[in-house]
Design a protein around this motif. Structure first.
Motif, PDB file in Angstrom:
ATOM      1  N   ILE A 177      -4.638  14.264   1.609  1.00  0.00           N
ATOM      2  CA  ILE A 177      -3.776  13.103   1.406  1.00  0.00           C
ATOM      3  C   ILE A 177      -2.741  13.446   0.342  1.00  0.00           C
ATOM      4  CG2 ILE A 177      -3.683  10.662   0.805  1.00  0.00           C
ATOM      5  CD1 ILE A 177      -6.583  10.423   1.673  1.00  0.00           C
ATOM      6  N   HIS A 178      -1.466  13.331   0.706  1.00  0.00           N
ATOM      7  CA  HIS A 178      -0.365  13.620  -0.206  1.00  0.00           C
ATOM      8  C   HIS A 178      -0.328  12.545  -1.304  1.00  0.00           C
ATOM      9  CE1 HIS A 178       3.785  14.151  -1.572  1.00  0.00           C
ATOM     10  NE2 HIS A 178       3.689  15.380  -1.076  1.00  0.00           N
ATOM     11  N   PRO A 179       0.037  12.909  -2.534  1.00  0.00           N
ATOM     12  CA  PRO A 179       0.108  11.923  -3.619  1.00  0.00           C
ATOM     13  C   PRO A 179       1.006  10.725  -3.309  1.00  0.00           C
ATOM     14  CG  PRO A 179       0.235  14.125  -4.519  1.00  0.00           C
ATOM     15  CD  PRO A 179       0.280  14.271  -3.022  1.00  0.00           C
ATOM     16  N   LEU A 180       2.089  10.921  -2.568  1.00  0.00           N
ATOM     17  CA  LEU A 180       2.978   9.814  -2.203  1.00  0.00           C
ATOM     18  C   LEU A 180       2.230   8.768  -1.377  1.00  0.00           C
ATOM     19  CD1 LEU A 180       5.824   8.623  -2.202  1.00  0.00           C
ATOM     20  CD2 LEU A 180       6.283   9.943  -0.140  1.00  0.00           C
ATOM     21  N   ALA A 181       1.369   9.199  -0.476  1.00  0.00           N
ATOM     22  CA  ALA A 181       0.583   8.264   0.331  1.00  0.00           C
ATOM     23  C   ALA A 181      -0.407   7.499  -0.544  1.00  0.00           C
ATOM     24  CB  ALA A 181      -0.154   9.009   1.444  1.00  0.00           C
ATOM     25  N   ILE A 182      -1.033   8.175  -1.490  1.00  0.00           N
ATOM     26  CA  ILE A 182      -1.984   7.512  -2.389  1.00  0.00           C
ATOM     27  C   ILE A 182      -1.280   6.448  -3.221  1.00  0.00           C
ATOM     28  CG2 ILE A 182      -3.502   7.854  -4.376  1.00  0.00           C
ATOM     29  CD1 ILE A 182      -4.133  10.635  -3.209  1.00  0.00           C
ATOM     30  N   ILE A 183      -0.086   6.755  -3.724  1.00  0.00           N
ATOM     31  CA  ILE A 183       0.672   5.793  -4.519  1.00  0.00           C
ATOM     32  C   ILE A 183       1.048   4.583  -3.678  1.00  0.00           C
ATOM     33  CG2 ILE A 183       2.887   5.420  -5.689  1.00  0.00           C
ATOM     34  CD1 ILE A 183       2.605   8.312  -6.734  1.00  0.00           C
ATOM     35  N   GLY A 184       1.501   4.800  -2.438  1.00  0.00           N
ATOM     36  CA  GLY A 184       1.875   3.686  -1.556  1.00  0.00           C
ATOM     37  C   GLY A 184       0.703   2.780  -1.242  1.00  0.00           C
ATOM     38  N   ILE A 185      -0.450   3.365  -0.968  1.00  0.00           N
ATOM     39  CA  ILE A 185      -1.649   2.584  -0.659  1.00  0.00           C
ATOM     40  C   ILE A 185      -2.083   1.788  -1.890  1.00  0.00           C
ATOM     41  CG2 ILE A 185      -4.108   2.759  -0.096  1.00  0.00           C
ATOM     42  CD1 ILE A 185      -3.288   5.328   1.543  1.00  0.00           C
ATOM     43  N   GLY A 207      -2.151  -1.250   6.576  1.00  0.00           N
ATOM     44  CA  GLY A 207      -0.961  -0.421   6.555  1.00  0.00           C
ATOM     45  C   GLY A 207      -1.031   0.680   7.591  1.00  0.00           C
ATOM     46  N   LEU A 208       0.011   1.492   7.595  1.00  0.00           N
ATOM     47  CA  LEU A 208       0.117   2.617   8.520  1.00  0.00           C
ATOM     48  C   LEU A 208       0.038   3.916   7.733  1.00  0.00           C
ATOM     49  CD1 LEU A 208       3.200   1.347  10.533  1.00  0.00           C
ATOM     50  CD2 LEU A 208       0.822   1.266  11.260  1.00  0.00           C
ATOM     51  N   LEU A 209      -0.630   4.894   8.289  1.00  0.00           N
ATOM     52  CA  LEU A 209      -0.674   6.224   7.699  1.00  0.00           C
ATOM     53  C   LEU A 209       0.121   7.163   8.590  1.00  0.00           C
ATOM     54  CD1 LEU A 209      -4.457   6.488   6.752  1.00  0.00           C
ATOM     55  CD2 LEU A 209      -2.535   5.867   5.271  1.00  0.00           C
ATOM     56  N   PHE A 210       0.970   7.973   7.976  1.00  0.00           N
ATOM     57  CA  PHE A 210       1.768   8.942   8.720  1.00  0.00           C
ATOM     58  C   PHE A 210       1.322  10.337   8.335  1.00  0.00           C
ATOM     59  CE2 PHE A 210       4.474   5.204   8.295  1.00  0.00           C
ATOM     60  CZ  PHE A 210       4.836   4.996   9.608  1.00  0.00           C
ATOM     61  N   ASP A 230       2.389  10.157   4.188  1.00  0.00           N
ATOM     62  CA  ASP A 230       3.040   8.925   3.739  1.00  0.00           C
ATOM     63  C   ASP A 230       2.262   7.727   4.241  1.00  0.00           C
ATOM     64  OD1 ASP A 230       4.882   7.327   2.458  1.00  0.00           O
ATOM     65  OD2 ASP A 230       6.532   7.731   3.830  1.00  0.00           O
ATOM     66  N   ALA A 231       2.499   6.583   3.622  1.00  0.00           N
ATOM     67  CA  ALA A 231       1.856   5.333   4.018  1.00  0.00           C
ATOM     68  C   ALA A 231       2.884   4.218   3.949  1.00  0.00           C
ATOM     69  CB  ALA A 231       0.680   5.028   3.103  1.00  0.00           C
ATOM     70  N   GLU A 232       2.746   3.247   4.812  1.00  0.00           N
ATOM     71  CA  GLU A 232       3.656   2.098   4.851  1.00  0.00           C
ATOM     72  C   GLU A 232       2.831   0.830   4.944  1.00  0.00           C
ATOM     73  OE1 GLU A 232       7.178   0.244   4.578  1.00  0.00           O
ATOM     74  OE2 GLU A 232       6.988   2.411   4.590  1.00  0.00           O
ATOM     75  N   GLU A 233       3.211  -0.161   4.161  1.00  0.00           N
ATOM     76  CA  GLU A 233       2.469  -1.426   4.175  1.00  0.00           C
ATOM     77  C   GLU A 233       2.841  -2.268   5.388  1.00  0.00           C
ATOM     78  OE1 GLU A 233       4.927  -4.340   1.359  1.00  0.00           O
ATOM     79  OE2 GLU A 233       4.409  -2.434   0.432  1.00  0.00           O
ATOM     80  N   MET A 234       1.922  -3.135   5.783  1.00  0.00           N
ATOM     81  CA  MET A 234       2.149  -4.074   6.873  1.00  0.00           C
ATOM     82  C   MET A 234       1.637  -5.438   6.447  1.00  0.00           C
ATOM     83  SD  MET A 234       0.920  -2.113  10.331  1.00  0.00           S
ATOM     84  CE  MET A 234       0.780  -3.674  11.150  1.00  0.00           C
ATOM     85  N   GLU A 235       2.322  -6.469   6.881  1.00  0.00           N
ATOM     86  CA  GLU A 235       1.801  -7.811   6.662  1.00  0.00           C
ATOM     87  C   GLU A 235       0.921  -8.149   7.852  1.00  0.00           C
ATOM     88  OE1 GLU A 235       4.381 -10.928   5.502  1.00  0.00           O
ATOM     89  OE2 GLU A 235       5.501  -9.645   4.129  1.00  0.00           O
ATOM     90  N   TYR A 236      -0.267  -8.624   7.561  1.00  0.00           N
ATOM     91  CA  TYR A 236      -1.230  -8.940   8.594  1.00  0.00           C
ATOM     92  C   TYR A 236      -1.577 -10.424   8.469  1.00  0.00           C
ATOM     93  CZ  TYR A 236      -5.456  -8.670  11.440  1.00  0.00           C
ATOM     94  OH  TYR A 236      -6.392  -8.871  12.397  1.00  0.00           O
TER      95      TYR A 236
END
Length: 89
Positions: free
Chosen positions: A19-27, A49-52, A75-81
């Motif tokens: 897991i890249h640090p950028l993804a950890i920060i986003g999560i 969220g989504l994991l790329f 990378d990770a991206e948030e989603m509203e659920y």
């Protein structure tokens, strides 16, 4: 990096998840905003969220095992659920 044998058992090829640090920060950021009330979602809402990323399926070059079971999350991206209680709002 994690090597796990979930569902693998003895003799099964090892799995590697990086897991890249950028993804950890986003999560972490998304979770913190939802739980502390800094989001439009209620603090009890599920954090979704989504994991790329990609998986390695090479022949073992570039430090990969070549098994097709090595995953790298970049990378990770948030989603509203929307929950049932917030659908009527």
């Amino acid at each position: 990096s994690s090597s796990a044998g979930a569902g693998g058992g003895e003799g099964a090829p090892a799995r590697s998840i990086k897991i890249h640090p950028l993804a950890i920060i986003g999560i972490s950021d998304h979770h913190t905003r939802v739980v502390t009330g800094g989001s439009a979602l209620p603090p009890s809402a599920p954090v979704v969220g989504l994991l790329f990323g990609y998986y390695f399926s090479g022949s073992g070059s570039s430090g990969t095992s070549g098994s097709g079971r090595d995953v790298s999350i970049v990378d990770a991206e948030e989603m509203e659920y929307p929950t049932k209680s917030s659908e009527g709002d």
